[in-house]
Design an enzyme around this catalytic site. Structure first.
Site, short mmCIF file in Angstrom:
data_model
loop_
_atom_site.label_atom_id
_atom_site.label_comp_id
_atom_site.label_asym_id
_atom_site.label_seq_id
_atom_site.Cartn_x
_atom_site.Cartn_y
_atom_site.Cartn_z
CG ASP A 1 4.32 -25.78 13.93
OD1 ASP A 1 3.87 -24.99 14.77
OD2 ASP A 1 4.60 -25.44 12.77
CG HIS B 1 2.10 -23.14 17.95
ND1 HIS B 1 2.81 -22.09 18.47
CD2 HIS B 1 2.64 -23.39 16.74
CE1 HIS B 1 3.75 -21.74 17.60
NE2 HIS B 1 3.67 -22.52 16.56
CG HIS C 1 8.42 -23.44 10.53
ND1 HIS C 1 8.09 -24.76 10.53
CD2 HIS C 1 7.55 -22.84 11.37
CE1 HIS C 1 7.06 -24.95 11.35
NE2 HIS C 1 6.72 -23.80 11.87
CD GLU D 1 5.39 -21.85 8.99
OE1 GLU D 1 5.47 -20.95 9.85
OE2 GLU D 1 4.64 -22.84 9.09
ZN LIG Z 1 5.04 -22.70 15.01
#
Ligand SMILES: [Zn+2]
Length: 453
Positions: A320, A58, A269, A235
């Site tokens: 991430d 991201h 995740h 996650e």
């Molecule tokens: Zn993510």
């Protein structure tokens, strides 16, 4: 112009060659690999290894790195971090996103990544209204990738609700939302555009089971039948508990019960799983998307790596939240998490006498290439010439050969030993510097200073 390079050492798909030559065509594709010295080749000292695909990023979160490390009691966890992240992104403009992504992608290339899967959910303006051009934010990501040379698998994210059971979105989530028609239009337009762009691919992503209505997920899969499919899956334990309350099933269990999962899928995740869920992923061919530095930073938990590997499961690596942007870091942390947990060493070595670093590196290359659906992750004919040149003159690599080069880079050297990086045959990093890094860093500094006030 087609080009041939001769390296002291080359990690080809068939193993180490010393020396090793790679020929690359105008499109950045490898046309020949040889162990025979070539008098016409450009000679480069060092050890050339494949660039690592980064399957989960991201980009905008890079600008938040280091700003959420303040104590705050027992409720200081993933969910409190997410609140800060939502507040931060309410002010981001398309220009800001491009500036942050460009800086991040320079750092990725310098850290050994040559392709990236951008899990992209920041679609709209601050009030949740679509931009005049609904592809505006995606265009900024494409532009950042183009400026830096990194190969991009763009993953527009479907996000339809605030939580399990069709909960209304929070204000901070309004920039993410789509209905099915606007989402399908966005993905279709970007997929068409990618066909004429080199080193790009568009797939799609579902943010998570908590953020997407099951009906819309099914509809999107029925309509968009090409490209990779990514999802955040399990996650956090709170997510597992909420999923059980909603469906009486755990997230991975629900997904496999409801959809046909194969190697088109990347499950990011997949942290909290039963043995049965681990077996389902391993047998399906889906790639487990592991992001060890972020999962550690956010206090997520540990992926059950030994069980997954024992059953032939595949995995790839992602940065991430981008607190760390270093391929060696992710590989090392993946192994170290397991060592700390199991109180053993060399957990992921593919067999007795085999290198742990090489086992993890090769598996992450394969899984990453599958998850990004691009011809990357291996130095062989027909693949992109994504190459990372390690400096074997660096003291830490003195006297190393074969897989000991990989182990030393991963466990002791890191990004400091990366000298040059080629993305699709183009040398974008030379002697540790990206050709555009000064300009891109200048814009980034101005952007982040303004956002800080
Ligand atoms: Zn993510």
């Amino acid at each position: 112009m087609p080009q041939t390079y001769q390296f002291d050492h080359l990690l080809s798909a068939g193993g180490w060659l010393s020396p090793g030559c790679v020929s690359v065509d105008d499109g950045g594709i490898i046309t020949a690999i040889s162990k025979d010295p070539d008098s016409n080749a450009e000679k480069l000292s060092g050890a050339c290894i494949p660039g690592m695909p980064n399957l989960h990023s991201h980009a905008f979160q890079r600008a938040l790195a280091g700003l959420t490390e303040i104590g705050g009691g027992a409720e200081n966890n993933f969910w409190s971090w997410q609140k800060v992240m939502y507040e931060f992104l309410t002010i981001l403009t398309p220009e800001d996103v491009e500036a942050i992504a460009a800086q991040l992608y320079v750092e990725m290339l310098k850290g050994g990544y040559t392709s990236v899967g951008e899990f992209h959910y920041l679609h709209h303006g601050p009030s949740g209204t679509a931009y005049d051009d609904p592809t505006e934010m995606s265009n900024r990501i494409f532009s950042a990738a183009r400026q830096t040379g990194i190969a991009l698998s763009h993953l527009p994210v479907l996000y339809t609700q605030g939580g399990f059971g069709d909960q209304p979105p929070l204000n901070g989530q309004k920039r993410f939302l789509h209905d099915i028609d606007s989402f399908v239009r966005l993905v279709s337009e970007l997929q068409t555009r990618c066909r004429s762009l080199p080193c790009t691919e568009t797939g799609m992503a579902f943010h998570s089971l908590r953020a997407v209505s099951p009906a819309m997920m099914t509809e999107a899969l029925d309509i968009i039948t090409e490209g990779p499919v990514h999802i955040h899956i399990a996650e956090q334990m709170r997510e597992v508990t909420q999923c059980l309350e909603w469906s009486r099933q755990r997230p991975v269990e629900w997904l496999f019960d409801t959809h046909h999962i194969d190697n088109r899928w990347c499950l990011v995740h997949a942290t909290h799983m039963t043995k049965e869920e681990t077996a389902s992923i391993a047998k399906s061919g889906a790639v487990a998307g592991l992001c060890p530095s972020t999962e550690a930073n956010l206090g997520d938990g540990l992926f059950p790596l030994p069980g997954h590997l024992e059953q032939g499961g595949s995995f790839g690596l992602g940065s991430d939240s981008n607190t760390s942007v270093d391929a060696a870091d992710e590989i090392r942390l993946l192994e170290y998490g397991q060592r700390l947990h199991l109180q053993q060493r060399n957990i992921a070595a593919a067999g007795d006498g085999l290198s742990t670093g090489a086992s993890l590196f090769q598996a992450a290359l394969r899984g990453g290439a599958t998850a990004l659906a691009q011809p990357v992750g291996s130095l062989r004919i027909g693949r992109q010439a994504d190459m990372v040149l390690l400096d074997t003159d660096h003291p830490v690599l003195a006297g190393r050969s074969g897989d000991a080069i990989l182990d030393t880079w991963i466990f002791a050297g890191g990004r400091a030993v990366i000298k040059d990086v080629f993305a699709a045959g183009r040398r974008v990093v030379r002697d540790g510097r990206h050709a555009e890094e000064d300009r891109i860093a200048d814009t980034y500094r101005q952007t982040v200073r303004r956002l800080s006030h």
